[in-house]
Every structure is written in C-alpha cells, then in structure tokens.
Design an enzyme around this catalytic site. Sequence first.
Site, PDB file in Angstrom:
ATOM      1  N   LYS A  76      22.843  71.786   7.198  1.00 24.57           N
ATOM      2  CA  LYS A  76      23.020  71.978   8.480  1.00 24.57           C
ATOM      3  C   LYS A  76      23.927  71.272   9.391  1.00 24.57           C
ATOM      4  O   LYS A  76      24.298  69.883   9.448  1.00 24.57           O
ATOM      5  CB  LYS A  76      22.049  72.997   9.029  1.00 24.57           C
ATOM      6  CG  LYS A  76      22.456  73.881  10.633  1.00 24.57           C
ATOM      7  CD  LYS A  76      20.897  73.908  11.036  1.00 24.57           C
ATOM      8  CE  LYS A  76      21.820  74.897  12.756  1.00 24.57           C
ATOM      9  NZ  LYS A  76      20.424  75.158  13.309  1.00 24.57           N
ATOM     10  N   SER A 153      20.519  80.372  15.345  1.00 28.16           N
ATOM     11  CA  SER A 153      21.712  79.627  14.163  1.00 28.16           C
ATOM     12  C   SER A 153      21.573  78.963  13.052  1.00 28.16           C
ATOM     13  O   SER A 153      23.472  78.311  12.707  1.00 28.16           O
ATOM     14  CB  SER A 153      22.322  78.114  15.557  1.00 28.16           C
ATOM     15  OG  SER A 153      20.663  77.523  15.230  1.00 28.16           O
ATOM     16  N   SER A 177      15.504  79.501  15.212  1.00 21.75           N
ATOM     17  CA  SER A 177      17.247  79.632  14.060  1.00 21.75           C
ATOM     18  C   SER A 177      17.042  79.662  12.424  1.00 21.75           C
ATOM     19  O   SER A 177      17.847  79.513  12.084  1.00 21.75           O
ATOM     20  CB  SER A 177      17.803  78.575  14.544  1.00 21.75           C
ATOM     21  OG  SER A 177      18.439  79.330  15.999  1.00 21.75           O
TER      22      SER A 177
HETATM   23  N1  GLN Z   1      18.513  82.084  19.178  1.00 20.32           N
HETATM   24  C1  GLN Z   1      17.690  81.149  19.986  1.00 20.32           C
HETATM   25  C2  GLN Z   1      18.732  80.524  21.143  1.00 20.32           C
HETATM   26  O1  GLN Z   1      19.514  80.195  21.476  1.00 20.32           O
HETATM   27  C3  GLN Z   1      17.001  80.240  18.310  1.00 20.32           C
HETATM   28  C4  GLN Z   1      18.209  79.380  18.902  1.00 20.32           C
HETATM   29  C5  GLN Z   1      17.617  78.014  18.056  1.00 20.32           C
HETATM   30  O2  GLN Z   1      16.919  78.342  17.338  1.00 20.32           O
HETATM   31  N2  GLN Z   1      18.184  76.973  17.329  1.00 20.32           N
HETATM   32  O3  GLN Z   1      18.044  79.687  21.882  1.00 20.32           O
END
Ligand code: GLN
Length: 487
Positions: A76, A153, A177
């Site tokens: 990532k 994400s 995410s």
């Molecule tokens: N969708 C969540 C957010 O936008 C989780 C993002 C994440 O886990 N990095 O904060």
Amino acid sequence: MIDLTITQALEKLKKREISATELTRAYLDRIEKFGKDLNCYITVTPERALADAAAADARYATDSALALDGLPIGMKDLFATRGIRTTAASRMLENFIPEYESTISQKFIDSGTVLLGKTNLDEFAMGTFSKTSYFGAPVNPWQMEKRLTAGGSSGGATSAIASGLAIGGTGTDTGGSIRFPASITGLVGMKPTYGICSRWGCVAFASSLDTPGPIARTVDDAAALLAVMAGHDPKESTSARTEDINVSATVPALVPKTLRIGVIKEFADVEISADMKKAFDARIADLKSMGAEIVEVSIPNILDALAAYYIIAPAEASSNLARYDGMKYGLRVDGADLIDTYKKTRAAGFGDEVKRRMIIGTAVLSSESYDVYFMQAARVRRMIADSFRDAFEKCDLIVCPSASGTALPLDSDLSPLEYYALDLFTVAMNLAGVPACSVPAGMAENGLPLGLQVVGPRFADMRVLGLAKLIETAAALDNRPTKIMGK
Ligand code: GLN
C-alpha cells in the site's frame, strides 16, 4: 500461474516446479496488460521486482529460502519504501522519495518477497471507495465493465489481488480500510489487534486507530503474511509487547463444538441487503450445524461508534497532517511570506476530503468544542471497548457483516455523510483495538461477493483466523483471478 495462492506458490517454489522469476514475470505481464485499466498501482517497480526475484531464486538454489521467498506482493502506498516514491495518494507527497524503509515493508524484504509496486488508496487513507486518490480510483475487477469500487482506502490492494496483479499485499485499517475493500472483492482482509503490526514509517492518519494488516485470497495466505508483519517494534511507542503477540503462519483448526459464537444484538436492527442477510444466516446456520453454540451479545453503544470515530479520527488527522507545511518534505508552493507559503502549499497539496477532515478535527479540538465533542467521543470509545471485553466473557468470537451489501458503482453520488455511514460495521473494532477479519462468505444474486467479519478479543488474532477459515470453507467462494476477470 497467477491463480496460485500463496500457500500453493510457496509449495511449488520449494519444489522448484516454478521459479520466483517466472512467477514475477507472470505478474508483471499481467500488470502490463490490466494495470492501467484497473488503476490499482500508483507506482510499478519492475526492475526492483526482477532483482528481488533473482535474489529469491538464488536462495532457493542454495536451500536458504526465507519465509515468503519469491512471492510478488503489492505494498500500500502509505508505507515508506526507501528510494521508491511514497505518495499516500496525495498531491502533497506526489514526488516524495523516502530515505528510510517502514518497519512493515522492511519485514517483507527480510522475508524474501518481491515488490511489484505501490498500490493505490484514498488520499491519506481517508475514504471508502479510493475515490479521493489524487491518482484516480482503482476499479473492482469483478464485473469490470460496470466500473464498481474496489473499496477503500486499501482499494488498490484489493483491486490488484483480486485481479491477479499481486499474490497478496498490505493494507491499513483505521476504520475499515482493509475489511471493507476485502469484503466487496471476494478477499480475506485482516485487521489485527492494534499494536501488533508496527506503524513506524507508515504515513499517519489517526495514530490511535491505524492498523496495518494483510490482504490475500485465502485465510491461510493472510496468516502467512501476518506472521511476517507482526512483532514488537522498539521504534514505535504503541507497539505491543513481544509476550502478548501470538501469531503464526499456521491457522489453528478450531473445533466448532467447543465454540460460543456471538451475534451482536444491536446490529440486528441495521438495514442490510437481502443477500447479505441470507449469507449471514447461512453461515451462522453452518456453524450451528457443526456444533457451535450461537449466543446473542450486546455492545450497547455500537451504533454510536460512527459518531465517535468521525470525531476522533479527524481530530488525530488534523494534528498528524499539520506537518505538511512545505518546509521539510513534500509539495511547496511559495507565497509572499511564511504564512502565505503554508496556506498556498496546503491549499494546493490536499484534496477536498482531507481538508474536510482537518477542518472537522480542528473544530472538535477547539477549546469550545473539546469537552462536548472530543471528550464525549473518547468516553463512547471507552464504553465500546469495555462492552467488547464483557461480550467476550460470554462468547469466544463474534460474527457480523463486513458491509451492508456488495460493491457499488464508482460513480455513485453519495454525500460525505453517506460515505461515512458505510463504515458502520467496521469502525467499532478500531475504537476497541480488537482483531477483526473479513472473509468471503457468499455470493449475491448479482454475482458479486459478500464478506462477513470475525471479531475476537485483543491478541486472539489466530483464533479469529481459525473461525474465518471455517466460514471460508463453508462458503467455498471461487475467487481465482482468471475466473473473475479472464486470462
Ligand atoms: N472509511 C473510513 C474513513 O474514511 C476508514 C478509512 C480507513 O480505515 N483508513 O475514515
């Protein structure tokens, strides 16, 4: 070759039926073929990959192979990689080349993996569809013509792994995410116990929630990756102690008859798709017929988790992202004076969602709002963590949906609040710091995969994977890349 799981590929590499170079070339060819359309990599590193593969082959030739030797993975693009651009999918870091290696990516180097490239994500990991990426959104390989989201994400990772553009990879999970993208791409995504995978060298979003973890096609594969990723890190102040971390590459064979499986009462009233309901009921029925005891547990404040999360995460983000000021690294847009340079740099470097979070975060931390928002959210967080602890007195593991249904189109027109609401099933586990794994659990009528989560007490990561494996076996979902998107 790209249909091989990690376990299968390791077998074949050990027996010299395939070489790491052949395997790597197969992935690089496929990246060449589909990488652009899927947009799952921000940076592809073919020379590095072939050099890594050659080194792995040399070790196999001398019987000195490492744990994951020769496996082509995607990292990532939030993990700093020495000499390789690390962007966090932000214009702010578009040209940032770190001079150091994150602990997690170093562990992958030390275990012999082949780096294919850096996978796409939401900008600074803030988002749910990977649409906030400065580099555009990755696409879900399932029914590609429909241009569905691969989630976020860690959507670049799930797009790459589900399509056979990486054999496995890393994600980070701050509020879902890893688990959400895994669930809508037919993959296994494991958010480990907070603190067992080091955050050192991982671009910070919300430090008390950020959790690196593995994404792969099977539970065994996820365990193989987790075993390499986990470990105490003296460089990281919230790293778990060695004696608490109990992780291995071998998923335990749980005896269903000895298991009490919890179902969260408060989630029963949450609207989910009919397909998800069916998959959930079917898997619970399977576990019951195998002899497991199903018990109802209550996490009274779990539906307030979203509100607490969307105060705490932006608060921490606003503080973490203050460092991007155009002075030390990253983008710099010169202004008339110092303050003007800050303003111009930050205005140009950050996207809308990141700005929204920093504004929310700064607001909830202001002296007028701190008590009513931030402190309240911190209390809710404490109550949720306590409720999970109490629930695990009554059951060994919890099973719940990972999402309300299947992947939505990338062009869905959702408001910020509607995006935030999609995290309903995942954020509570980050607030509590408990391990949770999304596992493929069924197929919807529309031919798309559905995922369920297995949640456990802190440090019971292997038990979580054990139950995930039982569910994976019962669901028997076919997630071979060539089946999902052809050769
Ligand atoms: N969708 C969540 C957010 O936008 C989780 C993002 C994440 O886990 N990095 O904060």
